[in-house]
Design a protein around this motif. Structure first.
Motif, PDB file in Angstrom:
ATOM      1  N   LEU A  10     164.940  27.872 -50.679  1.00 52.44           N
ATOM      2  CA  LEU A  10     166.136  27.658 -51.482  1.00 52.44           C
ATOM      3  C   LEU A  10     167.328  28.176 -50.693  1.00 52.44           C
ATOM      4  CD1 LEU A  10     167.918  27.151 -53.983  1.00 52.44           C
ATOM      5  CD2 LEU A  10     167.114  29.361 -54.877  1.00 52.44           C
ATOM      6  N   VAL A  11     168.272  27.295 -50.421  1.00 49.96           N
ATOM      7  CA  VAL A  11     169.536  27.693 -49.801  1.00 49.96           C
ATOM      8  C   VAL A  11     170.498  27.967 -50.946  1.00 49.96           C
ATOM      9  CG1 VAL A  11     171.424  26.991 -48.285  1.00 49.96           C
ATOM     10  CG2 VAL A  11     169.065  26.301 -47.748  1.00 49.96           C
ATOM     11  N   LEU A  12     170.791  29.231 -51.160  1.00 49.80           N
ATOM     12  CA  LEU A  12     171.648  29.660 -52.273  1.00 49.80           C
ATOM     13  C   LEU A  12     173.057  29.891 -51.735  1.00 49.80           C
ATOM     14  CD1 LEU A  12     171.553  30.312 -55.308  1.00 49.80           C
ATOM     15  CD2 LEU A  12     171.021  32.659 -54.711  1.00 49.80           C
ATOM     16  N   GLU A  33     160.405  22.334 -46.498  1.00 50.76           N
ATOM     17  CA  GLU A  33     160.909  21.726 -47.727  1.00 50.76           C
ATOM     18  C   GLU A  33     162.130  22.526 -48.161  1.00 50.76           C
ATOM     19  OE1 GLU A  33     159.444  20.725 -52.281  1.00 50.76           O
ATOM     20  OE2 GLU A  33     157.980  21.416 -50.821  1.00 50.76           O
ATOM     21  N   VAL A  34     163.199  21.832 -48.531  1.00 46.07           N
ATOM     22  CA  VAL A  34     164.450  22.508 -48.851  1.00 46.07           C
ATOM     23  C   VAL A  34     164.959  22.075 -50.221  1.00 46.07           C
ATOM     24  CG1 VAL A  34     166.850  22.878 -48.134  1.00 46.07           C
ATOM     25  CG2 VAL A  34     165.076  22.584 -46.398  1.00 46.07           C
ATOM     26  N   VAL A  35     165.413  23.064 -50.993  1.00 48.79           N
ATOM     27  CA  VAL A  35     166.178  22.826 -52.208  1.00 48.79           C
ATOM     28  C   VAL A  35     167.460  23.631 -52.052  1.00 48.79           C
ATOM     29  CG1 VAL A  35     164.206  22.297 -53.703  1.00 48.79           C
ATOM     30  CG2 VAL A  35     164.953  24.668 -53.458  1.00 48.79           C
ATOM     31  N   LEU A  90     178.840  21.578 -48.832  1.00 53.92           N
ATOM     32  CA  LEU A  90     178.940  20.214 -48.309  1.00 53.92           C
ATOM     33  C   LEU A  90     179.716  20.169 -46.997  1.00 53.92           C
ATOM     34  CD1 LEU A  90     179.833  18.380 -51.639  1.00 53.92           C
ATOM     35  CD2 LEU A  90     177.634  18.345 -50.443  1.00 53.92           C
ATOM     36  N   LYS A  91     180.446  21.218 -46.688  1.00 53.22           N
ATOM     37  CA  LYS A  91     181.286  21.242 -45.486  1.00 53.22           C
ATOM     38  C   LYS A  91     180.401  21.388 -44.240  1.00 53.22           C
ATOM     39  CE  LYS A  91     185.198  23.228 -47.929  1.00 53.22           C
ATOM     40  NZ  LYS A  91     186.112  24.366 -48.051  1.00 53.22           N
ATOM     41  N   PRO A  92     180.495  20.424 -43.324  1.00 52.86           N
ATOM     42  CA  PRO A  92     179.604  20.440 -42.168  1.00 52.86           C
ATOM     43  C   PRO A  92     179.789  21.636 -41.234  1.00 52.86           C
ATOM     44  CG  PRO A  92     181.104  18.544 -42.081  1.00 52.86           C
ATOM     45  CD  PRO A  92     181.349  19.262 -43.376  1.00 52.86           C
ATOM     46  N   GLN A  93     180.918  22.324 -41.318  1.00 55.03           N
ATOM     47  CA  GLN A  93     181.155  23.479 -40.439  1.00 55.03           C
ATOM     48  C   GLN A  93     180.599  24.789 -41.014  1.00 55.03           C
ATOM     49  OE1 GLN A  93     183.450  21.811 -42.191  1.00 55.03           O
ATOM     50  NE2 GLN A  93     185.104  23.133 -42.893  1.00 55.03           N
ATOM     51  N   ARG A  94     180.067  24.755 -42.219  1.00 53.72           N
ATOM     52  CA  ARG A  94     179.529  25.965 -42.860  1.00 53.72           C
ATOM     53  C   ARG A  94     178.098  26.236 -42.404  1.00 53.72           C
ATOM     54  NH1 ARG A  94     183.217  29.154 -45.544  1.00 53.72           N
ATOM     55  NH2 ARG A  94     184.525  27.899 -46.894  1.00 53.72           N
ATOM     56  N   ASN A 133     170.160  21.540 -42.529  1.00 53.82           N
ATOM     57  CA  ASN A 133     169.746  20.560 -41.523  1.00 53.82           C
ATOM     58  C   ASN A 133     168.682  21.104 -40.576  1.00 53.82           C
ATOM     59  OD1 ASN A 133     171.316  18.093 -42.065  1.00 53.82           O
ATOM     60  ND2 ASN A 133     173.060  19.468 -41.811  1.00 53.82           N
ATOM     61  N   ARG A 134     168.824  22.348 -40.153  1.00 47.28           N
ATOM     62  CA  ARG A 134     167.833  22.957 -39.242  1.00 47.28           C
ATOM     63  C   ARG A 134     166.493  23.160 -39.937  1.00 47.28           C
ATOM     64  NH1 ARG A 134     168.471  25.801 -34.684  1.00 47.28           N
ATOM     65  NH2 ARG A 134     166.242  25.419 -34.752  1.00 47.28           N
TER      66      ARG A 134
END
Length: 120
Positions: free
Chosen positions: A6-8, A31-33, A12-16, A23-24
């Motif tokens: 879980l990425v808490l 598996e990502v949520v 949406l900003k590609p530079q964050r 993505n990595r």
């Protein structure tokens, strides 16, 4: 080993960094949520804006500064993850003490570095 993560604090900003991490993680076969403030999609993963009762979360990787974490303490504990990663800037002694009381392992590390060095 696939570690459902879980990425808490997903952005949406590609530079964050949270965006890079999603993505990595996908590229590494995990598996990502994701939970964030704005609905959208990163790398084919929907960012939820409601706290979902995710099942079998191995790792929660935090991208929220300590002052924004408090409302999520009970939620994260209820997920019963095997590990919490406090990425740089998210270190939080208060939350870490609570995690210790619940026997939830945590580490202060960078998800991106752990992935790039095969230590994830």
């Amino acid at each position: 080993m696939v570690k459902k993560t879980l990425v808490l604090g997903a952005s949406l900003k590609p530079q964050r960094y949270s965006n890079f991490a999603i993505n990595r993680l996908i590229d590494s076969g995990h598996e990502v949520v994701a939970f964030g403030l704005r609905e959208g999609e990163v790398g084919g993963i929907n960012i939820d804006t409601n706290l979902m009762p995710y099942q079998e979360i191995h790792t929660v990787t935090l991208y929220l500064n300590p002052s924004r974490q408090k409302p999520f303490y009970d939620y994260v504990i209820a997920l019963q993850p095997r590990r919490i990663i406090f990425n740089p800037g998210t270190e939080n002694p208060e939350f870490q003490n609570i995690l210790k009381q619940h026997n939830i392992y945590f580490e202060e590390a960078c998800t991106l570095v752990l992935l790039s060095t095969n230590q994830y």
